[in-house]
Design an enzyme around this catalytic site. Structure first.
Site, short mmCIF file in Angstrom:
data_model
loop_
_atom_site.label_atom_id
_atom_site.label_comp_id
_atom_site.label_asym_id
_atom_site.label_seq_id
_atom_site.Cartn_x
_atom_site.Cartn_y
_atom_site.Cartn_z
N ASP A 87 -38.33 91.25 73.41
CA ASP A 87 -38.36 90.12 72.31
C ASP A 87 -39.56 90.38 71.29
OD1 ASP A 87 -37.51 87.64 71.08
OD2 ASP A 87 -38.52 86.59 72.48
N GLU A 127 -39.91 92.58 65.95
CA GLU A 127 -39.52 92.86 64.60
C GLU A 127 -40.51 93.76 63.78
OE1 GLU A 127 -37.17 89.89 66.10
OE2 GLU A 127 -39.45 89.75 66.11
N ASP A 137 -32.77 83.40 68.02
CA ASP A 137 -33.04 82.10 68.13
C ASP A 137 -31.77 81.17 67.38
OD1 ASP A 137 -35.05 82.89 69.53
OD2 ASP A 137 -36.57 82.30 68.39
#
Length: 758
Positions: free
Chosen positions: A406, A409, A483
């Site tokens: 997670d 990015e 999310d």
């Protein structure tokens, strides 16, 4: 925040000057080496070649000699032999069999013909640039041709008329159709023209890119904020053919371990070993199948990756072992941020060995994430990938076989939401800025994780889940859509997002069931579980400040309905696992839009709220609160209602009824569907029931794939693929391939024959 008020639309940009666009001009000279055509332009240079008869690659750099290097996305690219080059007065022709690429000299442009039919063309001006080194490619398209793919973008299925940009971004705010930049950047679009071809355009450029189909109805303007025009054009007969060309180039989704396609339960966070064990005990108490439970960041010691909090998880080895005995795997989260702490071994080693991302000055970049100030591994270096992968031994020695990545990015808690763009990465010797490497960071982390697990668990298929990625991410990780919220609109949006991910090569994907943030409701949880039970990745996950949403939370009535569909997932596992095997072999996704199976049916082009599971099952989920009726489009042929066995004629819309306990499921006539017996998890053996959906005018066919469910031995032939053909006279023919002798018990039931009067 002022950006959330009308201040955000102050008239400050009125009268803003338009940027100046420059053309690369004309072809000045060429060199043909027998496989690749290279040439100089008025501004810059170009190359062009065929990789296959129906795949053309070309590159243009307006600022110098064009690089022919690919990103990590590409695994198979070799110039095709046997191509002929013919230079004419105004054009250059590259000819292979019936396919011809035509390069116009003045100004430079490219088109492709097959048997003199125009299949692809750049539009005027074809290649342009700006002085701040943005590059643009303009492609002609039919104004009405739908456009698919482009990754996990929000909004409806068809992206024609949109402006789609790619910059991996951590977006916690509620996603809507204007939330264009999410966690994945996959610059691959399919322009579908049923009268001609389905054209795939893969723009392999890792800078921030944009596909503008809004400014002009008959053009697609592809823009990158750096780098070069590096384009693959794939000319398939239909969407399936084009997607197979793309996944041949970028790789297919490898067959995952079978446990990873069961039901997964998660929360941010189950904060202690005691809570994890209580959740599992309730699954067992209520006899609800479960294959995996997740550990979010609270399992760590001060959010330090590769550690456990001994106060919260005092007997973690015992916990993992006992859960495995119950058939349940444990998957912990691992983020890229490494806490700045000189007494923390991972940080210390990374600093001493130069493994973290740095500025050009050599200073290590630190950014705020969950642990506070943190350093970020430079995953672009192979030695850093190997180091990071080896750190997972703290998990694998416990028996953990899957990892969840997670925040990759990479997400940083600052105004830009990521690293400074002048941070430099070392791409195995080549220095690139974060501006170029940002969209690649997630896929390189996924590679490090996946290959690290492979090295630590010989001959064992790992499970890797990622939030961020780039084209080709399917080779390393499953993808979830980040999310989302407990909103009905997000349930609806998860369908086109998953279908477009599938048409972008990512077969193993799904959305958080019930919604991650906000508070779900009993009805929403039921409807979302109904759909989630058929998406490739099936996980219920929720945020720490929302109400819990495990199956039993809302009482027995809701629990029984949710349980019904979790159990149904396991009944369909034989069918789904077979589709996963086919995905590795063919590149085709598990979840497909109707247009993929019916590419000439115009009614399917805009269909965002129905989905095919493989070629034979169609779902029409309920996506609105209180709704018990909906219109369903049935493509040509005859369909069977899975629940009632009623026959429905296709080629028309029908109004169908679906109470809160019913997901509309339809099976195509002629299907032989393998359904498994009820089990508590995938490690239990299933008996197979073959349901034959009778057809009076064609043979009925189906297949089931089996192997040891965990190792790579299937690649050496240790598998069983059983194909069943039921003839119209009732004779059954069984054809088996593979070296594995299966012991699965099975029986056959025929549906619909009596109604046919036979």
């Amino acid at each position: 925040m002022l950006d959330d008020t009308s201040y955000a639309i102050l008239p400050s940009n009125v009268g803003k000057e338009q940027e100046t666009i420059h053309s690369v001009g004309d072809v000045q000279s060429i060199i043909w080496d027998g496989n690749v055509l290279r040439g100089k332009l008025s501004k810059g240079s170009f190359f062009i070649y065929f990789t296959e008869e129906n795949v053309l690659r070309f590159g243009v750099d307006p600022f110098g000699k064009v690089s022919e290097t690919n990103t990590i996305a590409v695994v198979k690219d070799k110039p095709l032999s046997g191509v002929q080059c013919e230079e004419k007065e105004t054009e250059i022709h590259l000819v292979y069999q019936n396919c011809k690429a035509i390069i116009c000299k003045s100004p430079f442009s490219v088109r492709v013909e097959n048997n003199n039919d125009l299949l692809f063309a750049t539009d005027s001006p074809s290649v342009t640039y700006t002085t701040d080194k943005h590059v643009m490619l303009t492609v002609h398209k039919s104004p009405d041709a739908p456009v698919y793919g482009l990754g996990e973008k929000s909004g409806f299925l068809n992206k024609n008329g949109s402006k789609i940009s790619n910059w991996n971004t951590d977006v916690f705010a509620p996603h809507n159709k204007d939330t264009v930049e999410l966690y994945q950047s996959i610059p691959f679009a399919i322009i579908h023209d049923p009268e001609q071809v389905s054209t795939g355009i893969f723009f392999d450029n890792s800078y921030r890119t944009e596909f503008d189909m809004q400014r002009y109805a008959d053009k697609m303007i592809i823009r990158a904020e750096g780098g070069v025009i590096n384009t693959y054009v794939m000319l398939g007969e239909d969407i399936k053919d084009t997607l197979q060309l793309y996944t041949k180039l970028t790789g297919t989704t490898p067959l995952p371990p079978k446990w990873s396609i069961g039901y997964h339960q998660s929360r941010y966070s189950y904060r202690s070993q005691d809570e994890v064990e209580k959740v599992v005990a309730l699954f067992k108490k209520y006899d609800i199948p479960l294959d995996c439970i997740f550990l979010d960041i609270h399992y760590m010691d001060g959010y330090r990756v590769f550690t456990f909090d001994e106060d919260r998880f005092p007997r973690v080895e015992q916990m993992v072992s006992e859960l495995k005995e119950k058939g349940i795997d444990v998957v912990p989260i691992v983020d890229p941020g490494v806490k700045q702490d000189v007494e923390y071994s991972v940080y210390k080693e990374g600093m001493l060995k130069g493994y973290f991302s740095k500025y050009l000055s050599g200073e290590v970049y630190h950014g705020e994430v969950w642990p506070g100030a943190s350093a970020f591994p430079d995953f672009f270096q192979e030695n850093v990938q190997n180091w990071w992968g080896s750190l997972h031994e703290c998990y694998t020695q416990l028996g953990i076989r899957g990892i969840w990545n997670d925040m990759n990015e990479p997400s940083v808690f600052n105004d830009t939401k990521t690293m400074d763009l002048d941070v430099m990465h070392n791409l195995d010797g080549k220095r690139i800025s974060h501006k170029e490497g940002h969209n690649l960071y997630g896929i390189y982390m996924s590679k490090a994780t996946f290959e690290g697990l492979q090295a630590l668990m010989p001959n064992t298929r790992p499970f890797s889940l990622t939030r961020a990625g780039y084209a080709g991410v399917q080779r390393y990780s499953a993808v979830w859509t980040g999310d989302n919220r407990s909103h009905w609109e997000h349930l609806e949006m998860s369908l086109p997002m998953s279908m477009n991910l599938g048409m972008s090569g990512v077969a193993f994907c799904g959305a958080d069931v019930g919604g991650f943030s906000s508070d779900t409701t009993p009805e929403l949880l039921i409807r979302w579980t109904q759909l989630g039970a058929f998406l490739p990745y099936f996980r219920n996950h929720s945020v720490q400040d929302s109400i819990y949403q495990e199956p039993w939370v809302f009482g027995e009535e809701t629990m029984m309905s949710v349980k019904k569909y979790i159990q149904l997932r396991y009944r369909f596992i034989p069918y789904l696992y077979t589709l996963f095997y086919e995905a590795e072999q063919t590149g085709l996704p598990i979840v497909r839009p109707l247009v993929m199976e019916y590419p000439s049916d115009y009614e399917t082009f805009e269909c965002s709220d129905q989905v095919m599971i493989g070629s034979n099952i169609m779902l029409a989920p309920i996506l609105r609160p209180g709704q018990t009726h909906r219109a369903v489009y049935f493509p040509e042929g005859v369909w069977y209602d899975f629940w009632t066995e009623e026959k429905i004629e296709g080629g028309a819309y029908h109004l169908v009824f679906a109470d809160i306990d019913t997901l509309p499921i339809y099976i195509k006539e002629g299907t032989v569907l393998p359904l498994g017996s009820l089990v508590n998890h995938t490690k239990e053996e299933q008996d197979i029931e073959w349901l034959v959906y009778y057809s009076s005018d064609k043979e009925m066919v189906g297949a089931v794939y089996e192997d040891d469910e965990l190792s790579y031995d299937y690649r050496e032939g240790s598998y069983s693929l059983t194909k069943i053909t039921v003839h119209k006279d009732g004779q059954i023919h069984v054809d088996k391939s593979g070296l594995l002798d299966t012991i699965v018990k099975s029986q056959v039931g025929i549906i619909g024959k009596s109604e046919a009067g036979e």
